[in-house]
Design a protein around this motif. Structure first.
Motif, PDB file in Angstrom:
ATOM      1  N   VAL A   1       0.846  -1.205   0.000  1.00 47.52           N
ATOM      2  CA  VAL A   1       0.000   0.000   0.000  1.00 47.52           C
ATOM      3  C   VAL A   1       0.877   1.250   0.000  1.00 47.52           C
ATOM      4  N   ALA A   2       0.330   2.340  -0.547  1.00 49.76           N
ATOM      5  CA  ALA A   2       1.075   3.599  -0.595  1.00 49.76           C
ATOM      6  C   ALA A   2       1.089   4.238   0.790  1.00 49.76           C
ATOM      7  N   SER A   3       2.232   4.809   1.147  1.00 54.20           N
ATOM      8  CA  SER A   3       2.379   5.478   2.455  1.00 54.20           C
ATOM      9  C   SER A   3       2.677   6.955   2.258  1.00 54.20           C
ATOM     10  N   PRO A   4       2.055   7.859   3.024  1.00 54.96           N
ATOM     11  CA  PRO A   4       1.137   7.588   4.124  1.00 54.96           C
ATOM     12  C   PRO A   4      -0.201   7.013   3.649  1.00 54.96           C
ATOM     13  N   SER A   5      -0.740   6.104   4.466  1.00 53.21           N
ATOM     14  CA  SER A   5      -2.008   5.462   4.158  1.00 53.21           C
ATOM     15  C   SER A   5      -3.025   5.839   5.230  1.00 53.21           C
ATOM     16  N   ASN A   6      -4.271   5.431   4.994  1.00 54.08           N
ATOM     17  CA  ASN A   6      -5.309   5.637   6.004  1.00 54.08           C
ATOM     18  C   ASN A   6      -5.454   4.436   6.940  1.00 54.08           C
ATOM     19  N   GLU A   7      -4.511   3.481   6.815  1.00 60.15           N
ATOM     20  CA  GLU A   7      -4.609   2.261   7.624  1.00 60.15           C
ATOM     21  C   GLU A   7      -4.017   2.413   9.014  1.00 60.15           C
ATOM     22  N   THR A   8      -3.280   3.500   9.239  1.00 63.34           N
ATOM     23  CA  THR A   8      -2.641   3.676  10.554  1.00 63.34           C
ATOM     24  C   THR A   8      -2.915   5.077  11.087  1.00 63.34           C
ATOM     25  N   GLN A   9      -2.758   5.227  12.403  1.00 67.68           N
ATOM     26  CA  GLN A   9      -2.895   6.555  13.015  1.00 67.68           C
ATOM     27  C   GLN A   9      -1.790   7.479  12.502  1.00 67.68           C
ATOM     28  N   ALA A  10      -0.566   6.934  12.402  1.00 65.60           N
ATOM     29  CA  ALA A  10       0.571   7.734  11.934  1.00 65.60           C
ATOM     30  C   ALA A  10       0.319   8.265  10.517  1.00 65.60           C
ATOM     31  N   GLY A  11      -0.194   7.394   9.656  1.00 68.08           N
ATOM     32  CA  GLY A  11      -0.458   7.783   8.270  1.00 68.08           C
ATOM     33  C   GLY A  11      -1.559   8.827   8.182  1.00 68.08           C
ATOM     34  N   LYS A  12      -2.651   8.583   8.931  1.00 67.59           N
ATOM     35  CA  LYS A  12      -3.787   9.517   8.914  1.00 67.59           C
ATOM     36  C   LYS A  12      -3.355  10.909   9.368  1.00 67.59           C
ATOM     37  N   ALA A  13      -2.521  10.961  10.431  1.00 62.07           N
ATOM     38  CA  ALA A  13      -2.082  12.251  10.978  1.00 62.07           C
ATOM     39  C   ALA A  13      -1.320  13.049   9.924  1.00 62.07           C
ATOM     40  N   ILE A  14      -0.474  12.381   9.186  1.00 66.12           N
ATOM     41  CA  ILE A  14       0.309  13.071   8.144  1.00 66.12           C
ATOM     42  C   ILE A  14      -0.614  13.529   7.010  1.00 66.12           C
ATOM     43  N   LEU A  15      -1.519  12.639   6.582  1.00 65.61           N
ATOM     44  CA  LEU A  15      -2.403  12.954   5.450  1.00 65.61           C
ATOM     45  C   LEU A  15      -3.308  14.138   5.767  1.00 65.61           C
ATOM     46  N   GLU A  16      -3.720  14.246   7.033  1.00 64.91           N
ATOM     47  CA  GLU A  16      -4.580  15.366   7.410  1.00 64.91           C
ATOM     48  C   GLU A  16      -3.858  16.696   7.220  1.00 64.91           C
ATOM     49  N   LYS A  17      -2.564  16.705   7.597  1.00 63.57           N
ATOM     50  CA  LYS A  17      -1.783  17.940   7.488  1.00 63.57           C
ATOM     51  C   LYS A  17      -1.387  18.234   6.042  1.00 63.57           C
ATOM     52  N   ASP A  18      -1.039  17.175   5.310  1.00 61.52           N
ATOM     53  CA  ASP A  18      -0.503  17.367   3.956  1.00 61.52           C
ATOM     54  C   ASP A  18      -0.944  16.216   3.043  1.00 61.52           C
TER      55      ASP A  18
END
Lengths: 453, 453
Positions: free
Chosen positions: A179-196
């Protein structure tokens, strides 16, 4: 046919022990804000048999029979004498390269992938998670898991995921999930995606996602697997240098002058160089050169600090050269060299003055890659072109000095999955990029208050 | 480590002569409507030193020192014992595969590419033209020309050109020029495009374009290079089988029962099998199986006829199994097996009852490719999966019969550049295709009035 281009070993001539540099080099301990981190603290992340290796200071560690069996799928790898590159350069230097591109995944990465898979299986683990930059590590681990019967989940840095769709297919063919990272599968990924939401991703972020999925699996049967940086990865890769030393002896070389490898997290470089570093520490006169891209100049412009290996600060602090764990390098094609830090063992050896790191711009590296393709015939991975470019510099220096130097570099992987970069280079679409000082300063602020090594 | 997975040869153990099957097998001559075609008629197409080989009936032909030097870039190639595939199948058969995927171009093709480039250079030629299906041959010739300093122009069958952009980049990296065929650069190409602008192309059309560009170059310094079919290509590829025989001997095998290769034009199959066929003609009991796709069933459903090797009827008639030189096979992914004819030497051996051709559907082949990837670890080219699927059939037969058979197949190339096919297979998007009888009948009408062999 008086001359042999390739020096082979038989399977029964392979090294039966790994060389552990930690026995000869004192690295600062893993740290938390409260002090040194004991081995047990790693239990949710890695299986304890690998954690033991991570902390070991035994100089020689036996390679288990089961790992030997896996390594012989493609090892020992040949050492090539680069007659045609030498001729093209008109150098008196004798250039050798260890060909790690012949593994089924096309790089050195399977050396530690099959080893980690084996130790995890021994420990009763059923599923591995990991991250991948250019895709070499993700495909290597998918390959390893497929051979040994583990599930494999790979978080791939988005910029590479988009640029290199075939790497994903390679993982799929071996049964891995990518899967592509950041992904929506983890808290860490979601946090980054929300910002950028448009972030190209980074190895640091992908590492955080993979670790999170491993440590939050309540069954306890998932662990994380890392393709570079750690002591045990460097350990597993020393088969490269140990084989090379035997092969150079077979080729009649009594002395090696220069050892070169590209370094992102440091593993292929460590694998080739550590056994030579052992000789150096015992009196041999060898110049050892790790090569990084100028756009991610960890070793040449980063300070030696305590920093996190991952963006989300989930793992203990480690003493290393670093640009700060929030640093996201520009999207150059050598995806495997886009890591903010550097292996603690490699870092300490540099700190101790045992190595001479070098940063190179990508145009010089692609030019070297094309020359290598047209002389030696093998198309190198963009990462590997950094080692080739440094080798060419040293070969030209030997020419100027009129010296018959022996240069060995690690041909860490082939570029057949990374041809888009060559296409852009040949079309004149690539430029060099010098990282501004203020970007480095800015990125280091995040670790201002960390302990100092 | 009691068992060796790979059997190596040293460079000085490589065969120094090619085996020429034409010495032991009487093939009908090349024909024009007026009768047999003399060697000189080929002068505008191939350099005369290669034409001499094409007509030679010497059993053993010396490999020139300069060609040996080029072959040692990656040869000798290892022979692998497929322990894990055997185990997965639970077969008493011992399965070996000759690993031709380790060449810089990823397949067996460089064996003849560097040889032809060398002979052309010896003859004073400056530029080679050629065609390519899946792209393996085009990249192999670009590689060869780059090493030896010749220009290289490749006409790539459009369907593959579109499906496999990375093959084009590979050729470019080695300095070759690659265009989609049919193109507007030749009369042959223009004629086809006028009738059918959306044609997927075919090897036959691409051959015609490449030959036209070679023979119409008024400087006389351009020749055409062919990656399969001809006698001299089969000759050059016999290094594969000759090495394999030495390696089987080293492995302690006294007898080989079954020899298998996939066959499009026939070259990788010929390369492995001809040295074993020599043994068979001298009394050995060996089953020799060329494998083709059911969608292009040249050997199993085509007649043995005189036909053109190219769509535009520019080259002399040759006696072979053929579906007619206007036949355009459906666009299956095994592009290298989409040729309407078959090597005259392979054809004659089949006609004489010395071989047992087999046609397989693609779903069975991809399934075999996935099993191989997950057991032996190397992802095979779609072409190569045909040999693997046939091997699995024979291994299962040996299991039913409870016999310890020795099976050898040619692992002709890796699939790292052909992963889109695996992706479609895994997504369930592929189906099998049985070529209707009437399509074959219709296509054969074009050669109704040709002489009969």
């Amino acid at each position: 046919m008086a001359r042999n281009r390739k020096i082979y070993l038989r399977e029964d001539e392979m090294p039966r022990q790994w060389y552990n540099l930690a026995a000869d080099l004192k690295t600062p301990p893993y740290m938390s804000p409260d002090g040194a981190v004991p081995p047990e603290a790693w239990a949710p992340v890695f299986p304890m048999n690998l954690v033991e290796q991570e902390y070991s200071t035994e100089r020689w560690i036996d390679i288990p029979e089961g790992v030997m069996e896996l390594l012989t799928r493609w090892r020992p790898s040949p050492l090539h004498r680069a007659y045609d590159l030498e001729e093209a350069l008109g150098t008196p230097a004798r250039i050798y390269y260890k060909n790690e591109s012949l593994s089924p995944a096309g790089s050195h990465k399977p050396n530690t992938a099959v080893t980690q898979a084996w130790y995890n299986k021994e420990f009763g683990i059923k599923r591995l998670t990991t991250e991948t930059g250019a895709g070499q590590w993700g495909s290597a681990l998918s390959f390893a898991c497929s051979l040994i019967g583990l599930e494999c989940k790979v978080f791939m840095v988005r910029i590479s995921f988009d640029q290199k769709p075939f790497r994903k297919l390679m993982m799929q063919t071996w049964g891995g999930i990518c899967v592509a990272s950041p992904s929506n599968e983890t808290q860490a990924g979601k946090a980054i995606l929300e910002k950028d939401p448009d972030t190209p991703g980074s190895l640091g972020i992908a590492i955080s996602e993979a670790i999170e999925q491993a440590v939050t699996d309540k069954s306890g049967q998932t662990r994380y697997s890392l393709g570079s940086v750690t002591n045990f990865v460097c350990l597993h890769q020393t088969v490269i240098g140990l084989e090379t030393k035997k092969q150079l002896e077979k080729a009649g070389e009594k002395k090696v002058d220069i050892v070169i490898g590209c370094a992102g997290g440091g593993s292929n470089f460590a694998g080739l160089s550590f056994p030579f570093l052992y000789d150096k520490m015992n009196g041999a006169d060898i110049d050892i050169i790790p090569v990084e891209p100028s756009s991610c100049p960890t070793m040449t412009r980063g300070p030696y600090v305590y920093d996190n290996g991952d963006t989300a600060e989930m793992v203990p602090l480690v003493a290393m050269y670093s640009l700060g764990h929030k640093f996201i390098p520009p999207p150059i094609h050598a995806g495997g060299l886009r890591y903010h830090g550097m292996s603690p063992l490699v870092s300490k050896a540099i700190k101790d003055g045992l190595m001479s790191p070098l940063a190179l711009h990508q145009l010089e590296c692609y030019k070297a890659g094309i020359l290598f393709s047209k002389t030696e015939g093998i198309i190198p991975a963009p990462e590997t072109t950094h080692a080739i470019a440094a080798t060419i510099r040293e070969a030209n220096k030997a020419k100027e000095e009129g010296k018959e130097k022996v240069i060995v570099f690690n041909f860490s992987g082939h570029g057949l999955m990374d041809l888009a970069g060559y296409d852009k280079y040949l079309a004149g679409e690539l430029t060099d990029y010098e990282l501004p000082d203020e970007v480095i300063r800015e990125n280091l602020k995040v670790i201002e208050n960390y302990p100092k090594p």
